[in-house]
Design an enzyme around this catalytic site. Structure first.
Site, PDB file in Angstrom:
ATOM      1  N   ARG A   1      29.944  29.898  29.787  1.00 41.69           N
ATOM      2  CA  ARG A   1      28.880  29.316  30.614  1.00 41.69           C
ATOM      3  C   ARG A   1      27.949  28.495  29.746  1.00 41.69           C
ATOM      4  O   ARG A   1      27.867  28.670  28.549  1.00 41.69           O
ATOM      5  CB  ARG A   1      28.085  30.431  31.311  1.00 41.69           C
ATOM      6  CG  ARG A   1      28.859  31.115  32.430  1.00 41.69           C
ATOM      7  CD  ARG A   1      28.058  32.220  33.081  1.00 41.69           C
ATOM      8  NE  ARG A   1      26.879  31.713  33.762  1.00 41.69           N
ATOM      9  CZ  ARG A   1      25.626  32.044  33.470  1.00 41.69           C
ATOM     10  NH1 ARG A   1      25.379  32.894  32.494  1.00 41.69           N
ATOM     11  NH2 ARG A   1      24.622  31.543  34.133  1.00 41.69           N
TER      12      ARG A   1
ATOM     13  N   LYS B   1      28.229  42.551  24.899  1.00 42.84           N
ATOM     14  CA  LYS B   1      29.025  41.867  25.925  1.00 42.84           C
ATOM     15  C   LYS B   1      30.515  42.199  25.811  1.00 42.84           C
ATOM     16  O   LYS B   1      31.097  42.108  24.737  1.00 42.84           O
ATOM     17  CB  LYS B   1      28.809  40.358  25.805  1.00 42.84           C
ATOM     18  CG  LYS B   1      29.468  39.572  26.919  1.00 42.84           C
ATOM     19  CD  LYS B   1      28.789  38.248  27.113  1.00 42.84           C
ATOM     20  CE  LYS B   1      29.602  37.292  27.937  1.00 42.84           C
ATOM     21  NZ  LYS B   1      28.907  36.074  28.293  1.00 42.84           N
TER      22      LYS B   1
ATOM     23  N   ARG C   1      13.749  39.485  25.874  1.00 43.22           N
ATOM     24  CA  ARG C   1      12.884  38.909  24.843  1.00 43.22           C
ATOM     25  C   ARG C   1      12.413  37.531  25.258  1.00 43.22           C
ATOM     26  O   ARG C   1      13.113  36.814  25.963  1.00 43.22           O
ATOM     27  CB  ARG C   1      13.618  38.794  23.520  1.00 43.22           C
ATOM     28  CG  ARG C   1      13.548  40.049  22.697  1.00 43.22           C
ATOM     29  CD  ARG C   1      14.273  39.857  21.384  1.00 43.22           C
ATOM     30  NE  ARG C   1      15.683  39.601  21.621  1.00 43.22           N
ATOM     31  CZ  ARG C   1      16.572  40.569  21.862  1.00 43.22           C
ATOM     32  NH1 ARG C   1      16.185  41.806  21.887  1.00 43.22           N
ATOM     33  NH2 ARG C   1      17.828  40.267  22.076  1.00 43.22           N
TER      34      ARG C   1
HETATM   35  C1  BTN Z   1      30.746  33.321  29.703  1.00 46.67           C
HETATM   36  O1  BTN Z   1      30.364  34.486  29.718  1.00 46.67           O
HETATM   37  O2  BTN Z   1      30.151  32.453  29.043  1.00 46.67           O
HETATM   38  C2  BTN Z   1      31.978  32.951  30.506  1.00 46.67           C
HETATM   39  C3  BTN Z   1      33.240  33.120  29.730  1.00 46.67           C
HETATM   40  C4  BTN Z   1      34.494  32.735  30.513  1.00 46.67           C
HETATM   41  C5  BTN Z   1      35.704  32.685  29.624  1.00 46.67           C
HETATM   42  C6  BTN Z   1      36.967  32.510  30.416  1.00 46.67           C
HETATM   43  S1  BTN Z   1      38.408  32.836  29.469  1.00 46.67           S
HETATM   44  C7  BTN Z   1      39.421  32.216  30.744  1.00 46.67           C
HETATM   45  C8  BTN Z   1      38.716  31.005  31.301  1.00 46.67           C
HETATM   46  N1  BTN Z   1      39.044  29.829  30.547  1.00 46.67           N
HETATM   47  C9  BTN Z   1      38.001  29.328  29.910  1.00 46.67           C
HETATM   48  O3  BTN Z   1      38.027  28.316  29.170  1.00 46.67           O
HETATM   49  N2  BTN Z   1      36.911  30.061  30.157  1.00 46.67           N
HETATM   50  C10 BTN Z   1      37.204  31.156  31.040  1.00 46.67           C
END
Ligand code: BTN
Length: 324
Positions: free
Chosen positions: A123, A188, A322
């Site tokens: 994200r 995470k 924070r």
């Molecule tokens: C986040 O928490 O920032 C979201 C992460 C999402 C990762 C997944 S892995 C499969 C799919 N392909 C990607 O390039 N991103 C999502």
């Protein structure tokens, strides 16, 4: 990448997957390549996250055996998937990008998985570190006849779905961090990236991208926040194929319910796992920073912040305890 290089790498990985030693000579015979070519492929495989070491006189070995992803195994364990709706890739830039570029030709509910991503996306434009064989990188497409409007809250739904499956695996103390991160012990464990394609006033498709850390390499680099994986949290290895089948079925049935009823039936589940409920939090949305007491979510998945006795919904941004 040249096709024969991809084939050679895939043969090498399949051989090493059992965690035993294989000499450069044996791998050379298997692939029809010289020992120095094998050494180059091993170097490349190391660079995409495979924890391979070599011992003089014995050959190459993976630090941990890997159960590779197998479409037939996933389909046989799933109630919702058929072979025409599932694709397992080895190394890809990003499963979300892959689905996005083929959206028109893919059936609803199509799932793409990869063993490694070279340009995994998270994200807010962040990279998603995606080493080979150590996680779940999964993207699913889902079309909503009601267009954009009927997708409100979708990414939260997916976080709740991942948590449901983790609970089935005995991980009962995961938390959800708004909007859709899954945490365990303050670190995470999984993230969700939902991307939307379509025009206003017509059907819209969501590309639901899911990254779940399963057993990350010991020296994984480039993750810019505290992280954990299922292996650490559960203290045992899981079979990714079975987990994926369970996750696909869970999401399938949740998406059907969500299409009819929206997020409302899922809010109690969210609340039970809310990482920051009743905590004082900071919300960073673009250049704006707000703060207040987190009061959970509303039926459209917006974060409810209480400030000076007033509760207001917020749709985008990132929260933390924070000051940002
Ligand atoms: C986040 O928490 O920032 C979201 C992460 C999402 C990762 C997944 S892995 C499969 C799919 N392909 C990607 O390039 N991103 C999502």
């Amino acid at each position: 990448m040249r096709k024969n290089a991809a084939l050679a790498r895939s043969l090498i990985i399949n051989q090493l997957a059992d965690g035993e030693f294989y000499s450069g000579e044996a791998l050379g015979e298997l692939t029809g390549l010289s020992r120095s070519a094998i050494a180059n492929h091993i170097k490349y495989l190391g660079s995409i996250g495979l924890d391979i070491y070599s011992v003089k006189g014995r050959g190459y070995k993976l630090a941990q055996a890997i159960e590779l992803l197998r479409a037939d195994k996933i389909v046989s364990q799933s109630n919702s998937l058929t072979t025409d709706k599932l694709e397992v890739l080895s190394i890809i830039d990003s499963t979300n990008t892959y689905i996005k570029s083929r959206l028109q030709e893919l059936p609803n509910g199509y799932i793409c998985l990869a063993e490694a991503q070279t340009q995994g996306r998270g994200r807010r434009g962040r990279p998603w570190v995606s080493p080979f064989g150590s996680s779940i990188y999964m993207s699913m497409c889902w079309t909503f006849a009601g267009g954009y409007q009927s997708m409100v809250g979708l990414s939260l739904l997916v976080g709740i779905g991942i948590n449901r499956v983790l609970m089935k695996y005995g991980l009962r103390d995961c938390k959800l961090k708004w909007p859709n991160d899954v945490y365990h012990n303050g670190k995470k464990l999984a993230g969700v990236l939902v991307e939307v394609e379509g025009q206003v006033g017509s059907d819209a498709s969501a590309i639901i991208g899911i990254g779940i850390n399963v057993l990350l390499p010991r020296h994984v680099q480039g993750i810019d926040q505290p992280f954990t994986d299922i292996y650490t949290a559960l203290d045992k290895q899981i079979d990714r194929n079975l987990f994926i089948a369970e996750l696909a079925d869970t999401l399938h049935s949740m998406l059907r319910e969500f299409e009819n009823k929206g997020l409302t039936p899922f809010i109690p589940e969210w609340k039970a796992a809310d990482l920051f409920y009743d905590k004082y939090v900071y919300l960073l949305a673009g250049k704006n920073q707000m703060h207040g007491v987190s009061k959970g979510i509303n039926e459209s998945g917006a974060l409810l912040l209480e400030c000076n006795g007033m509760i207001t919904p917020h749709h985008g941004g990132e929260i933390s305890v924070r000051h940002g």
